[in-house]
Scaffold this motif. Structure first.
Motif, short mmCIF file in Angstrom:
data_model
loop_
_atom_site.label_atom_id
_atom_site.label_comp_id
_atom_site.label_asym_id
_atom_site.label_seq_id
_atom_site.Cartn_x
_atom_site.Cartn_y
_atom_site.Cartn_z
N ARG A 36 1.12 -1.13 -0.34
CA ARG A 36 0.26 -0.17 0.16
C ARG A 36 0.89 1.18 0.48
O ARG A 36 0.81 2.10 -0.56
CB ARG A 36 -1.03 0.00 1.20
CG ARG A 36 -2.31 -0.87 1.01
CD ARG A 36 -2.81 -0.97 2.68
NE ARG A 36 -4.40 -1.76 2.27
CZ ARG A 36 -5.15 -1.89 1.38
NH1 ARG A 36 -5.14 -0.76 0.57
NH2 ARG A 36 -6.42 -3.19 1.39
N ARG A 37 2.16 0.90 0.45
CA ARG A 37 2.39 2.70 0.72
C ARG A 37 3.53 2.49 -0.97
O ARG A 37 3.45 4.06 -0.78
CB ARG A 37 4.15 1.92 1.85
CG ARG A 37 4.64 3.37 2.17
CD ARG A 37 5.93 2.93 3.13
NE ARG A 37 6.61 2.10 3.04
CZ ARG A 37 6.17 0.52 4.10
NH1 ARG A 37 5.19 1.09 4.64
NH2 ARG A 37 6.94 -0.14 3.64
N ASP A 38 4.21 1.59 -1.60
CA ASP A 38 4.83 1.74 -2.72
C ASP A 38 3.17 2.28 -3.51
O ASP A 38 3.79 3.15 -4.26
CB ASP A 38 4.85 -0.46 -3.35
CG ASP A 38 6.70 -0.10 -2.09
OD1 ASP A 38 6.70 0.88 -1.97
OD2 ASP A 38 6.91 -1.59 -2.68
N LEU A 39 1.88 1.67 -4.14
CA LEU A 39 0.75 2.21 -4.65
C LEU A 39 0.78 3.77 -3.96
O LEU A 39 0.16 3.91 -5.39
CB LEU A 39 -0.08 1.06 -4.05
CG LEU A 39 0.05 -0.31 -4.89
CD1 LEU A 39 -1.44 -0.87 -4.58
CD2 LEU A 39 0.01 -0.57 -6.43
N ARG A 40 0.65 3.56 -3.05
CA ARG A 40 0.54 5.53 -2.86
C ARG A 40 1.83 6.16 -3.21
O ARG A 40 1.85 7.03 -3.95
CB ARG A 40 0.60 5.43 -1.20
CG ARG A 40 -0.12 6.99 -0.77
CD ARG A 40 -0.15 7.46 0.64
NE ARG A 40 -0.67 5.72 1.94
CZ ARG A 40 -0.92 4.54 2.14
NH1 ARG A 40 0.82 4.93 3.09
NH2 ARG A 40 -0.98 4.31 2.97
N ALA A 41 3.02 5.74 -2.71
CA ALA A 41 3.65 6.22 -3.75
C ALA A 41 3.72 6.37 -5.20
O ALA A 41 3.67 8.04 -5.40
CB ALA A 41 5.00 5.95 -3.40
N LEU A 42 3.68 5.65 -6.05
CA LEU A 42 3.18 6.04 -7.73
C LEU A 42 2.16 6.82 -7.75
O LEU A 42 2.35 7.21 -8.95
CB LEU A 42 3.24 4.15 -8.11
CG LEU A 42 4.44 2.92 -8.46
CD1 LEU A 42 3.53 1.75 -8.24
CD2 LEU A 42 5.52 4.40 -9.02
N ALA A 43 0.75 6.17 -6.84
CA ALA A 43 -0.37 7.28 -7.36
C ALA A 43 0.55 8.53 -6.99
O ALA A 43 -0.40 9.49 -7.10
CB ALA A 43 -1.27 7.14 -6.10
N ASP A 44 1.10 9.11 -5.93
CA ASP A 44 1.36 10.53 -5.33
C ASP A 44 2.69 11.08 -6.73
O ASP A 44 2.40 12.22 -7.29
CB ASP A 44 2.79 10.79 -4.55
CG ASP A 44 1.74 10.75 -3.21
OD1 ASP A 44 0.49 10.39 -3.16
OD2 ASP A 44 1.96 10.17 -1.98
N GLU A 45 3.23 10.08 -7.87
CA GLU A 45 4.20 10.13 -8.70
C GLU A 45 3.15 10.61 -9.92
O GLU A 45 3.72 10.96 -11.59
CB GLU A 45 5.05 9.50 -8.73
CG GLU A 45 6.03 9.66 -7.52
CD GLU A 45 7.09 8.43 -7.46
OE1 GLU A 45 7.18 7.44 -8.73
OE2 GLU A 45 7.46 8.45 -6.73
N ARG A 46 1.97 10.74 -9.76
CA ARG A 46 0.85 9.89 -11.12
C ARG A 46 1.10 9.09 -12.07
O ARG A 46 0.79 9.43 -13.46
CB ARG A 46 1.06 11.60 -11.57
CG ARG A 46 -0.02 12.82 -10.63
CD ARG A 46 0.16 13.97 -10.93
NE ARG A 46 -0.61 14.95 -10.33
CZ ARG A 46 -1.16 15.70 -10.74
NH1 ARG A 46 -1.02 17.08 -12.21
NH2 ARG A 46 -1.65 16.86 -9.95
N ARG A 47 2.01 8.09 -11.46
CA ARG A 47 2.22 7.13 -12.02
C ARG A 47 0.74 5.93 -12.45
O ARG A 47 1.00 5.15 -13.53
CB ARG A 47 3.61 6.71 -11.92
CG ARG A 47 4.62 7.58 -11.71
CD ARG A 47 5.57 6.85 -11.42
NE ARG A 47 6.35 6.00 -12.61
CZ ARG A 47 7.81 5.41 -12.36
NH1 ARG A 47 8.13 4.98 -11.23
NH2 ARG A 47 7.85 4.81 -13.38
N PRO A 57 -3.66 1.75 -14.00
CA PRO A 57 -3.07 2.37 -15.14
C PRO A 57 -3.13 4.05 -15.06
O PRO A 57 -5.08 3.66 -14.90
CB PRO A 57 -2.94 1.78 -16.14
CG PRO A 57 -3.60 0.16 -15.67
CD PRO A 57 -4.34 0.41 -15.17
N SER A 58 -2.38 4.67 -15.16
CA SER A 58 -3.00 6.21 -14.95
C SER A 58 -3.35 6.54 -16.44
O SER A 58 -2.56 7.06 -17.38
CB SER A 58 -2.13 7.29 -14.55
OG SER A 58 -2.37 8.14 -14.14
N VAL A 59 -4.78 6.78 -17.00
CA VAL A 59 -5.07 6.86 -17.86
C VAL A 59 -4.83 8.64 -18.49
O VAL A 59 -4.31 8.50 -19.18
CB VAL A 59 -6.21 6.85 -17.98
CG1 VAL A 59 -7.16 5.17 -18.34
CG2 VAL A 59 -7.67 7.27 -17.28
#
Length: 254
Positions: A36-47, A57-59
């Motif tokens: 969850r921490r890694d997913l949150r970090a990837l989401a913060d980077e808008r990836r 995936p970020s459409v």
């Protein structure tokens, strides 16, 4: 595994369709808190996009398309190697489809000496190469897309529904194992889907920098067996997710 490498691997897993937290925990052998921490970090980077129970995936993330002139000059040696590997799959008597793009245009150059091959294409670059030869060429009509010198749209889709192919050779802006081909426009993605429905065998021709690379917003699913032809070395890390899938045959031009 270092955090940066772990998150890159997790990003590839999400892009390949492994998006549930529990599935990611099992896949990587990590705790739910770490995932969850890694997913949150990837989401913060808008990836990626965070979803209930996982990620997607970020459409909204996409790269600007390169101009045709730049694409003609980039990765020329790699495209030639891919074309040389691809032409070995074409037999006398085949009816083939050549997709738009510079890699499939490179393949057209290896067909000019052939006679007993029928090429159907929406690729105006390929038509220019093959027209002076003895190869039978059928141009799929439609709206001309200047950035790729290819045709698409409703007329092209209707034409494709009236013909079938022994082999279809497709390009893409990116290809992700388990997800398919990404393209800059919905029309491009849909046209490839029309081609896939009409082909007995599907080949995807991409340079290695496009592997596991979701650079655009629109997708053509690959829900059948297909062959990937690329310049990546057989043991390249970017081929790992493709090699793990039974529906993909890999032909490396390296």
């Amino acid at each position: 595994m270092k955090v940066a490498k772990r998150r890159e691997a997790m990003l590839k897993a999400v892009l390949s369709g492994t998006s549930d937290v529990s599935a990611l925990c099992e896949h990587f052998g990590m705790s739910e808190a770490t995932v969850r921490r890694d997913l949150r970090a990837l989401a913060d980077e808008r990836r990626i996009l965070r979803t209930y129970g996982g990620a997607a995936p970020s459409v909204g993330t996409h790269e600007p398309e390169e101009s045709l002139d730049i694409r003609r000059e980039s990765f020329r040696a790699q495209k030639e190697a891919i074309a040389r590997a691809a032409v070995l799959h074409i037999k006398d008597g085949d009816t083939i489809f050549l997709d738009g793009g510079t890699t499939t245009a490179a393949l057209a150059r290896y067909l000019v000496a052939r006679r007993d091959v029928h090429v159907v294409t929406n690729n105006l670059l390929a038509v220019g190469i093959l027209a002076p030869s003895e190869v039978r060429v059928t141009l799929v009509g439609g709206d001309v897309r200047p950035s790729s010198l290819s045709t698409l749209g409703p007329l092209a889709e209707v034409a494709l529904s009236r013909v079938s192919f022994d082999k279809a050779f497709l390009g893409a802006d990116g290809v992700v194992a388990g997800r398919g081909l990404c393209e800059a426009s919905a029309e491009q993605a849909w046209l490839k889907e029309c081609v896939i429905r009409q082909a007995a065998n599907v080949f995807v021709l991409v340079t290695s920098h496009k592997l596991d690379h979701a650079s655009q917003q629109h997708w053509t699913p690959l829900e059948r067996h297909w062959t990937l032809i690329t310049d990546a070395a057989p043991n390249a890390p970017e081929l790992v997710t493709f090699a793990l899938r039974n529906e993909i045959t890999i032909d490396t031009a390296a």
